[in-house]
Design a protein around this motif. Sequence first.
Motif, PDB file in Angstrom:
ATOM      1  N   ASP A 155       0.835  -1.193   0.000  1.00 58.37           N
ATOM      2  CA  ASP A 155       0.000   0.000   0.000  1.00 58.37           C
ATOM      3  C   ASP A 155       0.875   1.250   0.000  1.00 58.37           C
ATOM      4  O   ASP A 155       2.105   1.171  -0.071  1.00 58.37           O
ATOM      5  CB  ASP A 155      -0.983  -0.002   1.180  1.00 58.37           C
ATOM      6  N   ASP A 156       0.230   2.428   0.077  1.00 59.57           N
ATOM      7  CA  ASP A 156       0.969   3.698   0.019  1.00 59.57           C
ATOM      8  C   ASP A 156       1.990   3.835   1.127  1.00 59.57           C
ATOM      9  O   ASP A 156       3.002   4.509   0.973  1.00 59.57           O
ATOM     10  CB  ASP A 156      -0.021   4.880   0.124  1.00 59.57           C
ATOM     11  N   ALA A 157       1.708   3.240   2.267  1.00 58.72           N
ATOM     12  CA  ALA A 157       2.612   3.365   3.413  1.00 58.72           C
ATOM     13  C   ALA A 157       3.754   2.365   3.367  1.00 58.72           C
ATOM     14  O   ALA A 157       4.570   2.298   4.288  1.00 58.72           O
ATOM     15  CB  ALA A 157       1.821   3.187   4.718  1.00 58.72           C
ATOM     16  N   GLY A 158       3.816   1.564   2.295  1.00 59.65           N
ATOM     17  CA  GLY A 158       4.880   0.579   2.181  1.00 59.65           C
ATOM     18  C   GLY A 158       4.603  -0.709   2.912  1.00 59.65           C
ATOM     19  O   GLY A 158       5.496  -1.545   3.073  1.00 59.65           O
ATOM     20  N   LEU A 159       3.353  -0.902   3.373  1.00 59.12           N
ATOM     21  CA  LEU A 159       2.988  -2.125   4.088  1.00 59.12           C
ATOM     22  C   LEU A 159       2.539  -3.185   3.081  1.00 59.12           C
ATOM     23  O   LEU A 159       1.811  -2.896   2.138  1.00 59.12           O
ATOM     24  CB  LEU A 159       1.878  -1.853   5.093  1.00 59.12           C
TER      25      LEU A 159
ATOM     26  N   GLU B 106       2.620   4.087  11.300  1.00 58.71           N
ATOM     27  CA  GLU B 106       2.846   5.176  10.353  1.00 58.71           C
ATOM     28  C   GLU B 106       2.062   4.912   9.084  1.00 58.71           C
ATOM     29  O   GLU B 106       2.234   3.888   8.422  1.00 58.71           O
ATOM     30  CB  GLU B 106       4.347   5.278  10.019  1.00 58.71           C
ATOM     31  N   THR B 107       1.162   5.845   8.732  1.00 56.14           N
ATOM     32  CA  THR B 107       0.358   5.680   7.522  1.00 56.14           C
ATOM     33  C   THR B 107       0.894   6.494   6.349  1.00 56.14           C
ATOM     34  O   THR B 107       0.398   6.372   5.237  1.00 56.14           O
ATOM     35  CB  THR B 107      -1.096   6.109   7.791  1.00 56.14           C
TER      36      THR B 107
ATOM     37  N   ARG C 258      -6.408   6.561   6.403  1.00 57.99           N
ATOM     38  CA  ARG C 258      -6.347   5.406   7.300  1.00 57.99           C
ATOM     39  C   ARG C 258      -7.623   4.583   7.272  1.00 57.99           C
ATOM     40  O   ARG C 258      -7.641   3.431   7.700  1.00 57.99           O
ATOM     41  CB  ARG C 258      -6.066   5.874   8.730  1.00 57.99           C
ATOM     42  N   SER C 259      -8.738   5.159   6.774  1.00 53.55           N
ATOM     43  CA  SER C 259      -9.976   4.393   6.711  1.00 53.55           C
ATOM     44  C   SER C 259      -9.868   3.243   5.717  1.00 53.55           C
ATOM     45  O   SER C 259     -10.617   2.271   5.793  1.00 53.55           O
ATOM     46  CB  SER C 259     -11.148   5.300   6.305  1.00 53.55           C
ATOM     47  N   ALA C 260      -8.920   3.362   4.769  1.00 52.26           N
ATOM     48  CA  ALA C 260      -8.737   2.291   3.795  1.00 52.26           C
ATOM     49  C   ALA C 260      -7.997   1.117   4.422  1.00 52.26           C
ATOM     50  O   ALA C 260      -8.427  -0.023   4.344  1.00 52.26           O
ATOM     51  CB  ALA C 260      -7.970   2.805   2.578  1.00 52.26           C
ATOM     52  N   ALA C 261      -6.856   1.398   5.061  1.00 52.33           N
ATOM     53  CA  ALA C 261      -6.061   0.387   5.790  1.00 52.33           C
ATOM     54  C   ALA C 261      -5.971  -0.946   5.055  1.00 52.33           C
ATOM     55  O   ALA C 261      -6.407  -1.968   5.579  1.00 52.33           O
ATOM     56  CB  ALA C 261      -6.631   0.184   7.193  1.00 52.33           C
ATOM     57  N   PRO C 262      -5.421  -0.976   3.827  1.00 51.77           N
ATOM     58  CA  PRO C 262      -5.345  -2.251   3.093  1.00 51.77           C
ATOM     59  C   PRO C 262      -4.609  -3.342   3.862  1.00 51.77           C
ATOM     60  O   PRO C 262      -4.900  -4.524   3.696  1.00 51.77           O
ATOM     61  CB  PRO C 262      -4.579  -1.871   1.816  1.00 51.77           C
ATOM     62  N   ALA C 263      -3.669  -2.947   4.708  1.00 50.33           N
ATOM     63  CA  ALA C 263      -2.891  -3.948   5.444  1.00 50.33           C
ATOM     64  C   ALA C 263      -3.753  -4.757   6.406  1.00 50.33           C
ATOM     65  O   ALA C 263      -3.370  -5.852   6.810  1.00 50.33           O
ATOM     66  CB  ALA C 263      -1.765  -3.263   6.215  1.00 50.33           C
TER      67      ALA C 263
END
Length: 474
Positions: A170-174, A285-286, A291-296
């Motif tokens: 995801d965008d946060a690298g997770l 860290e997002t 953060r409502s998406a939270a694919p991880a």
Amino acid sequence: MLDVDSLVADRSFGLSYLAGRAGGIRPVSWVHVVDLEDPWNWVGPGDLLLTTGPGIPPPADQREWLSAVITSGVSGLVVAPRPGVHELGAAAVSIADEASFPVLAASFDLKFVDLARRVIDDTLRREGRRMAAVHRVFDTYSTSLSRTESLDERLRSLCRSVALDFELFDDAGLRIAGTDSITSFDESTTILTLKPPMTPFRAELRLRTRDGARIDPALEHSFSTIVVLELQQHARDHRAASAAARYVVEDVINGVRSDAALADALEERGHVRAGQMVAAAVQWETNGVDRSAAPALWGAPLLGAWQDETFILFCASDPRVQSDLRQRLGEGAKIGVSEPISSLNPPQHAARQAKMALASARPGAPRVFAPAAVTAIVPTAPDECRLIAEHYLSPLLAHDRAHDATLLDTVRTYLRRDRSAAKAAAELHIHRHTLMYRLRSVAKISGLDPTTSAGTAMLWIALEAADRVGWPEG
């Protein structure tokens, strides 16, 4: 893919290098026979240009002529000269060597149709393999959908069918899903940025062929299209599930729903009903991602909702669940875990314990609530307790005495009621709006916002310290 070297190696064609041997790895996808003076207008990248020579100019003009041929992007030039045409001179050979552009000599007796058939047959076989791979991708995907596999399992099935490895972030690298970790990058690796329509995030897709070859564009397009569809559907499902989870979590924390209702909601999300439940407070860290998406967190068997910058969730009291959570959110995530939920430790108390544990958690190492450890946060020495109370609470005390107000009592009640605005307002016999106004005043005067995790922690410690020494005296 067939290249110039492969055609030279086939002795039945009798081809040999005049120049540009270093460019022999250039792929050949088609053949054109052009005897005109401007062959570059009739060919393109990947083509092998064949000529019997009538269009080749005198030596003085050959350098410019061959430069135009090279610029057209063709993979090479085969010259099978008929009698009476100009031969390629030293100037033309020199420019071909400089550009690593293959120039091949052939006999006038060479049957161009045989050479063309060899190239066309190879191209058709390759196209057939490409289409077969694309069909396998969609056939495998259709089958996996009928089996109701998870996103990760479906994409793994696709990769097995066409000998690919993948990772999705995801965008946060997770990491959202993947086969093997792809850390080395060469021509067999492709990195794509995907933006599923109507979703608040982007994703990075890494693809790598298992045989080290360059990934086929058609296969890349097919696979990435399926990934985008998967992400879009999962984002839609996650939004709906998150909205439902938020109401359940808020009701549980406010005491509106029972422990049994919490267990039912967790079971719906894949939680095994047997065993104990705990609350957890998580921060990670997002990187600016919604953060409502939270694919991880997609597919995780837990129930959670955001409170300020902290994600409060309920899950099984199982170290494997916590380990899975840590892997999903990365080693930088901080996790606080409550004691098991029970009749003596209801969900709302467990949520508060989790936030207390979070206050002392370190990245990558979940902190489990321990009453002795929490008590140790507050100093036992009377002088230290008085110092903490005066430092953090004196501004509120001074305001209350100067304005005949009750901010200290308000914040104490609010924290004792686990930050439930409804319960605190009812106990204080004031309107909820009045309560929120007072809490904003507390934040403005003390610098500690009781509606945030950090403010809650410091105010709770200060109030505990004040109670231990009976501050303020009188």
